[in-house]
Design an enzyme around this catalytic site. Structure first.
Site, short mmCIF file in Angstrom:
data_model
loop_
_atom_site.label_atom_id
_atom_site.label_comp_id
_atom_site.label_asym_id
_atom_site.label_seq_id
_atom_site.Cartn_x
_atom_site.Cartn_y
_atom_site.Cartn_z
N TYR A 110 -1.72 3.89 -3.83
CA TYR A 110 -0.35 4.35 -3.79
C TYR A 110 0.49 3.91 -5.10
O TYR A 110 1.69 3.70 -4.95
CB TYR A 110 0.29 3.93 -2.57
CG TYR A 110 -0.34 4.38 -1.35
CD1 TYR A 110 -0.52 5.89 -0.91
CD2 TYR A 110 -1.22 3.50 -0.45
CE1 TYR A 110 -1.23 6.28 0.17
CE2 TYR A 110 -2.00 3.82 0.63
CZ TYR A 110 -1.79 5.45 0.75
OH TYR A 110 -2.81 5.61 1.92
N PRO A 157 -10.37 4.11 5.83
CA PRO A 157 -9.56 3.15 4.87
C PRO A 157 -9.34 3.82 3.55
O PRO A 157 -10.09 4.35 2.92
CB PRO A 157 -10.52 1.98 4.96
CG PRO A 157 -11.88 2.57 4.86
CD PRO A 157 -11.56 3.72 5.94
N GLY A 158 -8.13 3.45 3.05
CA GLY A 158 -7.70 3.75 1.60
C GLY A 158 -7.26 2.53 0.95
O GLY A 158 -7.80 2.14 0.11
N ARG A 159 -6.14 2.01 1.50
CA ARG A 159 -5.43 0.92 0.72
C ARG A 159 -6.27 -0.16 0.83
O ARG A 159 -6.30 -0.73 -0.38
CB ARG A 159 -4.29 0.58 1.68
CG ARG A 159 -3.31 -0.48 1.09
CD ARG A 159 -2.34 -1.08 2.01
NE ARG A 159 -1.63 0.03 2.81
CZ ARG A 159 -0.34 0.67 2.42
NH1 ARG A 159 0.15 0.11 1.16
NH2 ARG A 159 0.06 1.70 2.94
N GLY A 206 -5.70 2.10 8.12
CA GLY A 206 -4.54 1.41 8.32
C GLY A 206 -4.33 -0.11 8.26
O GLY A 206 -3.45 -0.65 8.46
N TYR A 256 9.67 1.64 -0.41
CA TYR A 256 9.35 0.94 0.75
C TYR A 256 9.69 -0.58 0.76
O TYR A 256 9.43 -1.29 1.53
CB TYR A 256 7.60 0.64 0.92
CG TYR A 256 7.12 2.20 0.92
CD1 TYR A 256 7.29 3.07 2.08
CD2 TYR A 256 6.01 2.33 0.02
CE1 TYR A 256 6.60 4.27 2.12
CE2 TYR A 256 5.42 3.65 0.31
CZ TYR A 256 5.61 4.65 1.05
OH TYR A 256 4.82 5.86 1.23
N CYS A 297 17.08 5.01 -15.42
CA CYS A 297 18.54 4.76 -15.25
C CYS A 297 18.85 5.01 -13.81
O CYS A 297 19.45 5.79 -13.23
CB CYS A 297 19.31 5.84 -15.94
SG CYS A 297 19.14 5.34 -17.63
N GLU A 298 18.29 3.83 -12.90
CA GLU A 298 18.44 3.62 -11.44
C GLU A 298 18.41 2.31 -11.18
O GLU A 298 17.73 1.56 -11.79
CB GLU A 298 17.31 4.48 -10.84
CG GLU A 298 17.24 5.89 -10.92
CD GLU A 298 17.65 6.64 -9.85
OE1 GLU A 298 18.69 6.20 -9.10
OE2 GLU A 298 17.55 7.98 -10.01
#
Length: 421
Positions: free
Chosen positions: A375, A276-278, A239, A318, A346-347
Protein backbone atom coordinates in the site's frame (compact mmCIF):
# COMPACT_ATOMS: atom_id res chain seq x y z
CA UNK A 1 12.22 -10.70 9.80
CA UNK A 2 13.32 -8.80 6.71
CA UNK A 3 16.55 -8.46 4.75
CA UNK A 4 17.23 -4.76 5.40
CA UNK A 5 20.15 -4.66 7.82
CA UNK A 6 23.08 -2.44 8.73
CA UNK A 7 26.56 -3.57 7.74
CA UNK A 8 29.54 -1.58 8.96
CA UNK A 9 27.24 1.36 9.60
CA UNK A 10 25.49 1.32 6.20
CA UNK A 11 21.95 0.09 5.48
CA UNK A 12 21.75 -2.77 2.97
CA UNK A 13 18.93 -4.44 1.07
CA UNK A 14 20.15 -8.04 0.99
CA UNK A 15 23.68 -7.58 -0.42
CA UNK A 16 23.20 -4.15 -2.01
CA UNK A 17 23.91 -0.88 -0.21
CA UNK A 18 20.92 1.46 -0.15
CA UNK A 19 23.26 4.36 -0.88
CA UNK A 20 24.35 2.61 -4.10
CA UNK A 21 20.75 2.39 -5.30
CA UNK A 22 20.12 6.04 -4.35
CA UNK A 23 23.13 7.14 -6.39
CA UNK A 24 21.87 5.17 -9.40
CA UNK A 25 18.16 6.07 -9.43
CA UNK A 26 17.83 9.21 -7.30
CA UNK A 27 15.45 9.76 -4.41
CA UNK A 28 12.80 9.11 -3.37
CA UNK A 29 12.36 5.47 -4.41
CA UNK A 30 10.90 2.16 -3.26
CA UNK A 31 13.10 -0.88 -2.87
CA UNK A 32 11.89 -4.46 -2.39
CA UNK A 33 13.73 -7.55 -1.20
CA UNK A 34 13.16 -10.77 -3.17
CA UNK A 35 14.36 -12.87 -0.23
CA UNK A 36 11.82 -11.26 2.11
CA UNK A 37 8.93 -11.66 -0.34
CA UNK A 38 9.71 -15.35 -0.75
CA UNK A 39 10.30 -15.92 2.95
CA UNK A 40 6.92 -14.46 3.86
CA UNK A 41 5.07 -16.38 1.15
CA UNK A 42 6.70 -19.62 2.29
CA UNK A 43 5.80 -18.88 5.91
CA UNK A 44 2.11 -18.81 4.98
CA UNK A 45 2.36 -21.77 2.63
CA UNK A 46 4.11 -23.85 5.30
CA UNK A 47 1.62 -22.75 7.98
CA UNK A 48 -1.17 -24.53 6.07
CA UNK A 49 0.87 -27.66 5.44
CA UNK A 50 -1.29 -30.74 5.89
CA UNK A 51 -4.40 -29.02 4.55
CA UNK A 52 -5.34 -28.79 0.89
CA UNK A 53 -4.73 -25.09 0.28
CA UNK A 54 -3.75 -22.27 -2.04
CA UNK A 55 -2.14 -19.00 -0.96
CA UNK A 56 -3.52 -16.29 -3.25
CA UNK A 57 -1.47 -13.12 -2.91
CA UNK A 58 -3.76 -10.07 -2.56
CA UNK A 59 -2.10 -8.04 -5.25
CA UNK A 60 -3.78 -4.76 -4.28
CA UNK A 61 -0.95 -4.55 -1.71
CA UNK A 62 1.72 -4.30 -4.40
CA UNK A 63 0.99 -5.14 -8.03
CA UNK A 64 4.34 -4.55 -9.71
CA UNK A 65 4.90 -7.19 -12.39
CA UNK A 66 8.28 -8.20 -10.96
CA UNK A 67 6.75 -8.77 -7.51
CA UNK A 68 3.90 -10.79 -9.02
CA UNK A 69 6.24 -12.93 -11.12
CA UNK A 70 8.49 -13.59 -8.12
CA UNK A 71 5.53 -14.90 -6.12
CA UNK A 72 3.92 -16.73 -9.03
CA UNK A 73 7.11 -18.67 -9.66
CA UNK A 74 7.02 -19.70 -5.99
CA UNK A 75 3.53 -21.16 -6.49
CA UNK A 76 1.26 -18.32 -5.39
CA UNK A 77 -2.19 -17.74 -6.78
CA UNK A 78 -3.55 -14.20 -7.03
CA UNK A 79 -6.51 -12.37 -5.53
CA UNK A 80 -7.62 -9.57 -7.87
CA UNK A 81 -10.24 -6.83 -7.55
CA UNK A 82 -10.30 -5.24 -11.01
CA UNK A 83 -9.81 -5.94 -14.69
CA UNK A 84 -6.42 -4.25 -14.51
CA UNK A 85 -5.26 -6.52 -11.70
CA UNK A 86 -6.59 -9.57 -13.53
CA UNK A 87 -4.60 -8.62 -16.64
CA UNK A 88 -1.51 -7.90 -14.55
CA UNK A 89 -1.77 -11.36 -12.99
CA UNK A 90 -2.12 -13.00 -16.40
CA UNK A 91 0.81 -10.95 -17.76
CA UNK A 92 2.93 -12.22 -14.84
CA UNK A 93 2.22 -15.79 -15.94
CA UNK A 94 -0.49 -16.70 -13.43
CA UNK A 95 -2.99 -19.16 -14.96
CA UNK A 96 -6.69 -18.36 -14.69
CA UNK A 97 -7.34 -21.34 -12.45
CA UNK A 98 -5.16 -19.71 -9.78
CA UNK A 99 -6.86 -16.30 -9.90
CA UNK A 100 -9.68 -15.37 -7.51
CA UNK A 101 -11.78 -12.31 -8.43
CA UNK A 102 -12.99 -10.33 -5.38
CA UNK A 103 -14.55 -6.88 -4.99
CA UNK A 104 -18.02 -5.37 -4.53
CA UNK A 105 -18.37 -3.67 -7.91
CA UNK A 106 -17.45 -6.10 -10.68
CA UNK A 107 -18.69 -4.79 -14.03
CA UNK A 108 -20.11 -6.79 -16.92
CA UNK A 109 -16.93 -6.19 -18.93
CA UNK A 110 -14.76 -7.40 -16.03
CA UNK A 111 -16.88 -10.52 -15.58
CA UNK A 112 -16.71 -11.25 -19.30
CA UNK A 113 -12.93 -10.73 -19.34
CA UNK A 114 -12.38 -13.21 -16.50
CA UNK A 115 -14.75 -15.82 -17.96
CA UNK A 116 -12.96 -15.59 -21.30
CA UNK A 117 -9.47 -15.74 -19.79
CA UNK A 118 -10.18 -18.33 -17.10
CA UNK A 119 -10.92 -17.89 -13.42
CA UNK A 120 -10.69 -20.00 -10.29
CA UNK A 121 -13.77 -18.39 -8.80
CA UNK A 122 -15.68 -15.16 -8.36
CA UNK A 123 -16.20 -14.12 -4.75
CA UNK A 124 -19.75 -12.80 -5.07
CA UNK A 125 -20.64 -9.87 -2.81
CA UNK A 126 -24.36 -9.30 -3.43
CA UNK A 127 -27.54 -10.70 -4.97
CA UNK A 128 -27.56 -8.16 -7.85
CA UNK A 129 -23.98 -9.15 -8.70
CA UNK A 130 -24.98 -12.82 -8.62
CA UNK A 131 -27.82 -12.18 -11.06
CA UNK A 132 -25.56 -10.27 -13.47
CA UNK A 133 -22.87 -12.96 -13.25
CA UNK A 134 -25.42 -15.65 -14.04
CA UNK A 135 -26.74 -13.74 -17.06
CA UNK A 136 -23.27 -13.00 -18.46
CA UNK A 137 -22.10 -16.59 -18.01
CA UNK A 138 -25.20 -18.00 -19.72
CA UNK A 139 -24.83 -15.53 -22.61
CA UNK A 140 -21.32 -16.88 -23.14
CA UNK A 141 -22.31 -20.52 -22.79
CA UNK A 142 -20.24 -20.83 -19.62
CA UNK A 143 -20.76 -21.68 -15.98
CA UNK A 144 -19.12 -19.34 -13.46
CA UNK A 145 -17.61 -20.90 -10.31
CA UNK A 146 -18.56 -18.83 -7.26
CA UNK A 147 -18.22 -18.48 -3.56
CA UNK A 148 -20.53 -16.07 -1.76
CA UNK A 149 -18.93 -13.64 0.63
CA UNK A 150 -20.65 -13.67 3.98
CA UNK A 151 -20.39 -10.85 6.48
CA UNK A 152 -20.12 -12.47 9.93
CA UNK A 153 -20.61 -9.20 11.86
CA UNK A 154 -17.32 -9.65 13.71
CA UNK A 155 -15.38 -6.59 14.85
CA UNK A 156 -11.83 -6.97 13.60
CA UNK A 157 -10.69 -4.24 16.06
CA UNK A 158 -8.62 -2.56 13.38
CA UNK A 159 -8.68 0.89 11.75
CA UNK A 160 -12.22 1.84 10.70
CA UNK A 161 -11.15 2.39 7.09
CA UNK A 162 -9.85 -1.18 6.71
CA UNK A 163 -12.50 -3.06 8.70
CA UNK A 164 -14.74 -5.14 6.42
CA UNK A 165 -16.56 -7.70 8.56
CA UNK A 166 -19.05 -5.61 10.56
CA UNK A 167 -22.71 -5.27 9.69
CA UNK A 168 -22.34 -1.63 8.62
CA UNK A 169 -19.54 -2.38 6.14
CA UNK A 170 -20.31 -2.59 2.41
CA UNK A 171 -18.88 -6.06 1.94
CA UNK A 172 -20.67 -9.38 1.55
CA UNK A 173 -24.16 -10.49 2.58
CA UNK A 174 -25.31 -10.86 6.19
CA UNK A 175 -24.47 -14.36 7.36
CA UNK A 176 -28.03 -14.67 8.68
CA UNK A 177 -29.27 -14.55 5.07
CA UNK A 178 -26.65 -16.90 3.65
CA UNK A 179 -28.83 -20.00 3.31
CA UNK A 180 -31.48 -18.03 1.42
CA UNK A 181 -28.92 -16.51 -0.97
CA UNK A 182 -27.18 -19.85 -1.56
CA UNK A 183 -30.59 -21.32 -2.41
CA UNK A 184 -31.02 -18.56 -5.02
CA UNK A 185 -27.56 -19.25 -6.45
CA UNK A 186 -28.22 -22.97 -6.78
CA UNK A 187 -31.24 -22.21 -8.97
CA UNK A 188 -29.17 -20.17 -11.46
CA UNK A 189 -27.86 -22.32 -14.33
CA UNK A 190 -24.96 -19.98 -15.09
CA UNK A 191 -23.43 -20.43 -11.63
CA UNK A 192 -21.64 -23.26 -9.84
CA UNK A 193 -21.41 -22.86 -6.06
CA UNK A 194 -18.00 -24.11 -4.90
CA UNK A 195 -17.62 -22.63 -1.43
CA UNK A 196 -17.85 -19.77 1.05
CA UNK A 197 -15.85 -16.57 1.25
CA UNK A 198 -15.18 -14.39 4.31
CA UNK A 199 -12.80 -11.48 4.97
CA UNK A 200 -13.16 -9.33 8.08
CA UNK A 201 -10.46 -6.69 7.66
CA UNK A 202 -6.81 -5.82 7.42
CA UNK A 203 -3.90 -5.34 9.83
CA UNK A 204 -5.35 -7.61 12.54
CA UNK A 205 -2.94 -8.19 15.41
CA UNK A 206 -5.08 -10.67 17.35
CA UNK A 207 -6.34 -14.07 16.20
CA UNK A 208 -9.57 -13.90 18.22
CA UNK A 209 -11.66 -12.05 15.58
CA UNK A 210 -10.48 -14.54 12.93
CA UNK A 211 -11.44 -17.46 15.14
CA UNK A 212 -14.89 -16.03 15.86
CA UNK A 213 -15.53 -15.50 12.16
CA UNK A 214 -14.24 -18.93 11.16
CA UNK A 215 -16.39 -20.63 13.79
CA UNK A 216 -19.41 -19.01 12.15
CA UNK A 217 -18.17 -20.17 8.73
CA UNK A 218 -17.77 -23.73 10.04
CA UNK A 219 -21.36 -23.73 11.30
CA UNK A 220 -22.59 -22.29 8.00
CA UNK A 221 -20.69 -24.96 6.04
CA UNK A 222 -22.52 -27.72 7.91
CA UNK A 223 -25.87 -26.00 7.34
CA UNK A 224 -25.28 -25.47 3.62
CA UNK A 225 -24.17 -29.06 3.14
CA UNK A 226 -27.32 -30.18 4.92
CA UNK A 227 -29.26 -28.02 2.43
CA UNK A 228 -27.65 -29.97 -0.42
CA UNK A 229 -24.90 -27.55 -1.49
CA UNK A 230 -21.43 -28.80 -2.36
CA UNK A 231 -19.10 -26.71 -0.19
CA UNK A 232 -15.60 -27.84 -1.03
CA UNK A 233 -13.65 -24.58 -0.73
CA UNK A 234 -13.35 -21.97 2.03
CA UNK A 235 -11.83 -18.61 1.10
CA UNK A 236 -10.72 -17.04 4.39
CA UNK A 237 -9.44 -13.74 3.04
CA UNK A 238 -6.33 -12.13 4.45
CA UNK A 239 -5.72 -9.49 7.06
CA UNK A 240 -3.01 -10.77 9.40
CA UNK A 241 -1.05 -7.72 10.55
CA UNK A 242 2.63 -6.83 10.45
CA UNK A 243 4.78 -5.06 13.07
CA UNK A 244 4.90 -1.46 11.83
CA UNK A 245 6.42 -0.40 15.16
CA UNK A 246 9.38 -2.59 16.01
CA UNK A 247 9.09 -1.58 19.66
CA UNK A 248 5.61 -3.08 19.96
CA UNK A 249 4.69 -6.71 20.54
CA UNK A 250 4.79 -8.73 17.34
CA UNK A 251 1.48 -9.82 15.76
CA UNK A 252 0.69 -13.54 15.66
CA UNK A 253 2.88 -15.64 13.39
CA UNK A 254 1.53 -17.43 10.31
CA UNK A 255 2.16 -20.71 12.18
CA UNK A 256 -0.24 -19.57 14.92
CA UNK A 257 -2.78 -18.58 12.29
CA UNK A 258 -2.43 -21.94 10.51
CA UNK A 259 -2.95 -23.85 13.76
CA UNK A 260 -6.10 -21.83 14.44
CA UNK A 261 -7.45 -22.55 10.93
CA UNK A 262 -6.79 -26.25 11.43
CA UNK A 263 -8.56 -26.18 14.80
CA UNK A 264 -11.67 -24.35 13.61
CA UNK A 265 -12.05 -25.64 10.05
CA UNK A 266 -9.78 -28.65 9.57
CA UNK A 267 -12.54 -31.18 10.31
CA UNK A 268 -14.60 -30.02 7.30
CA UNK A 269 -12.25 -31.44 4.66
CA UNK A 270 -12.43 -28.26 2.57
CA UNK A 271 -9.70 -26.75 0.45
CA UNK A 272 -8.49 -23.59 2.19
CA UNK A 273 -7.70 -20.38 0.34
CA UNK A 274 -6.08 -17.43 2.05
CA UNK A 275 -5.32 -14.04 0.56
CA UNK A 276 -2.46 -12.33 2.40
CA UNK A 277 -1.11 -9.15 0.86
CA UNK A 278 0.36 -6.87 3.50
CA UNK A 279 2.05 -9.70 5.40
CA UNK A 280 3.88 -10.85 2.26
CA UNK A 281 4.82 -7.46 0.81
CA UNK A 282 4.74 -4.99 3.71
CA UNK A 283 8.06 -5.66 5.41
CA UNK A 284 9.65 -6.57 2.08
CA UNK A 285 9.90 -2.90 1.09
CA UNK A 286 11.40 0.43 2.08
CA UNK A 287 10.77 3.94 0.83
CA UNK A 288 14.05 5.84 0.75
CA UNK A 289 14.11 9.63 0.82
CA UNK A 290 16.66 12.44 1.16
CA UNK A 291 16.58 15.28 3.65
CA UNK A 292 16.20 18.57 1.76
CA UNK A 293 16.22 20.96 4.71
CA UNK A 294 16.34 20.94 8.48
CA UNK A 295 14.07 23.78 9.54
CA UNK A 296 13.88 25.20 13.05
CA UNK A 297 10.34 26.18 13.95
CA UNK A 298 8.79 27.57 17.10
CA UNK A 299 9.37 24.88 19.68
CA UNK A 300 10.15 22.14 17.16
CA UNK A 301 12.47 21.17 14.33
CA UNK A 302 11.32 19.86 10.96
CA UNK A 303 13.02 17.36 8.69
CA UNK A 304 11.78 18.32 5.24
CA UNK A 305 12.37 15.35 2.93
CA UNK A 306 11.89 14.82 -0.81
CA UNK A 307 9.34 12.03 -0.29
CA UNK A 308 5.75 13.20 0.16
CA UNK A 309 2.22 12.09 0.91
CA UNK A 310 1.64 11.42 -2.79
CA UNK A 311 4.46 8.85 -2.64
CA UNK A 312 3.39 7.20 0.64
CA UNK A 313 -0.13 8.18 1.65
CA UNK A 314 -0.67 5.77 4.56
CA UNK A 315 0.30 8.23 7.34
CA UNK A 316 -1.99 10.95 5.93
CA UNK A 317 -4.87 8.57 5.15
CA UNK A 318 -4.75 6.12 8.06
CA UNK A 319 -2.66 7.96 10.68
CA UNK A 320 -0.28 5.05 10.03
CA UNK A 321 3.08 4.63 11.72
CA UNK A 322 6.25 3.73 9.82
CA UNK A 323 9.57 3.32 11.56
CA UNK A 324 12.00 5.79 9.95
CA UNK A 325 15.71 5.10 10.18
CA UNK A 326 18.86 6.80 8.86
CA UNK A 327 20.59 5.01 6.00
CA UNK A 328 23.91 5.69 7.75
CA UNK A 329 23.66 4.07 11.16
CA UNK A 330 24.01 6.37 14.12
CA UNK A 331 26.90 5.63 16.45
CA UNK A 332 26.02 3.77 19.62
CA UNK A 333 24.86 6.24 22.25
CA UNK A 334 24.46 9.08 19.74
CA UNK A 335 22.22 11.86 21.00
CA UNK A 336 18.71 11.86 19.59
CA UNK A 337 16.27 14.71 19.17
CA UNK A 338 12.60 15.06 18.19
CA UNK A 339 11.71 16.02 14.62
CA UNK A 340 8.50 16.53 12.72
CA UNK A 341 9.21 14.62 9.49
CA UNK A 342 7.35 16.23 6.60
CA UNK A 343 7.27 16.31 2.82
CA UNK A 344 7.15 19.21 0.33
CA UNK A 345 3.49 18.89 -0.74
CA UNK A 346 1.34 21.96 0.02
CA UNK A 347 -0.82 20.19 2.61
CA UNK A 348 -0.48 20.16 6.39
CA UNK A 349 -1.43 16.49 6.06
CA UNK A 350 1.91 15.87 4.33
CA UNK A 351 3.36 14.84 7.66
CA UNK A 352 4.91 11.41 8.22
CA UNK A 353 5.70 11.72 11.93
CA UNK A 354 5.49 14.26 14.72
CA UNK A 355 8.16 14.64 17.38
CA UNK A 356 9.84 11.44 16.23
CA UNK A 357 13.10 10.77 18.05
CA UNK A 358 15.94 10.55 15.53
CA UNK A 359 19.70 11.01 15.55
CA UNK A 360 20.78 14.45 14.41
CA UNK A 361 20.39 14.70 10.62
CA UNK A 362 21.40 17.23 7.99
CA UNK A 363 20.49 18.15 4.44
CA UNK A 364 21.63 15.40 2.05
CA UNK A 365 21.23 12.57 4.56
CA UNK A 366 19.13 9.58 3.51
CA UNK A 367 16.32 8.08 5.58
CA UNK A 368 14.40 4.84 5.02
CA UNK A 369 10.74 4.18 5.83
CA UNK A 370 10.35 0.59 6.98
CA UNK A 371 7.36 -1.63 6.18
CA UNK A 372 6.56 0.32 3.02
CA UNK A 373 6.26 -2.58 0.58
CA UNK A 374 2.46 -2.79 0.81
CA UNK A 375 0.00 0.00 0.00
CA UNK A 376 2.85 2.33 -0.86
CA UNK A 377 3.60 2.49 -4.58
CA UNK A 378 0.14 1.17 -5.54
CA UNK A 379 -1.59 4.09 -3.77
CA UNK A 380 0.82 6.75 -5.04
CA UNK A 381 -0.31 9.65 -7.21
CA UNK A 382 1.12 12.59 -9.15
CA UNK A 383 -0.43 15.19 -6.86
CA UNK A 384 1.36 18.55 -7.15
CA UNK A 385 2.62 17.21 -10.52
CA UNK A 386 5.21 15.16 -8.70
CA UNK A 387 6.45 12.17 -10.72
CA UNK A 388 5.71 8.65 -9.50
CA UNK A 389 8.85 7.39 -7.83
CA UNK A 390 10.91 4.42 -9.06
CA UNK A 391 10.51 0.89 -7.75
CA UNK A 392 13.61 -1.27 -7.41
CA UNK A 393 13.88 -5.02 -6.81
CA UNK A 394 16.94 -6.51 -5.11
CA UNK A 395 17.98 -10.11 -5.58
CA UNK A 396 21.14 -10.99 -3.64
CA UNK A 397 23.86 -8.63 -4.85
CA UNK A 398 21.86 -7.46 -7.86
CA UNK A 399 19.23 -4.76 -8.25
CA UNK A 400 17.00 -3.68 -11.10
CA UNK A 401 14.62 -0.78 -11.65
CA UNK A 402 11.21 -2.42 -12.07
CA UNK A 403 9.33 0.82 -12.63
CA UNK A 404 11.22 3.91 -13.69
CA UNK A 405 10.48 7.49 -12.78
CA UNK A 406 8.59 9.19 -15.66
CA UNK A 407 9.96 12.42 -17.09
CA UNK A 408 8.02 15.65 -16.69
CA UNK A 409 7.52 15.73 -20.46
CA UNK A 410 5.90 12.28 -20.31
CA UNK A 411 3.60 13.44 -17.54
CA UNK A 412 2.61 16.65 -19.32
CA UNK A 413 2.16 15.01 -22.71
CA UNK A 414 -0.45 12.60 -21.34
CA UNK A 415 -2.82 15.57 -21.29
CA UNK A 416 -4.73 16.39 -24.46
CA UNK A 417 -5.60 20.02 -25.26
CA UNK A 418 -8.94 20.48 -27.06
CA UNK A 419 -8.77 21.89 -30.59
CA UNK A 420 -10.59 25.06 -29.56
CA UNK A 421 -7.70 26.09 -27.30
Amino acid sequence: MDHFLYRDGALFAEDVAISEIAAAVGTPFYVYSTATLLRHFKAFDDALDGMDHLVCYAMKANSNQAVLKTLAQAGAGMDVVSAGEYLRAKAAGVPGDKIVFSGVGKTVSEIRLALEGGIRQFNVESEPEMEVLDAVARSMGKVAPITIRVNPDVDAKTHAKIATGKSENKFGIPIARAREVYRMAAAMPGLEVVGIDVHIGSQLTDLTPFELAYQKVAELTEQLRADGHTIRRLDLGGGLGIPYERSNAAPPLPTDYGAMVQKTLGHLGCEIEIEPGRLIAGNAGLMVSEVIYVKSGEGRDFLIIDGAMNDLIRPAMYEAHHDIIPVVEAEAGAEQQPYDIVGPVCESGDTFAKQRMMPKLAAGDLVAFRSAGAYGAVMASEYNSRALIPEVLVHGDQFAVIRRRPTFDEMINRDTIPEWL
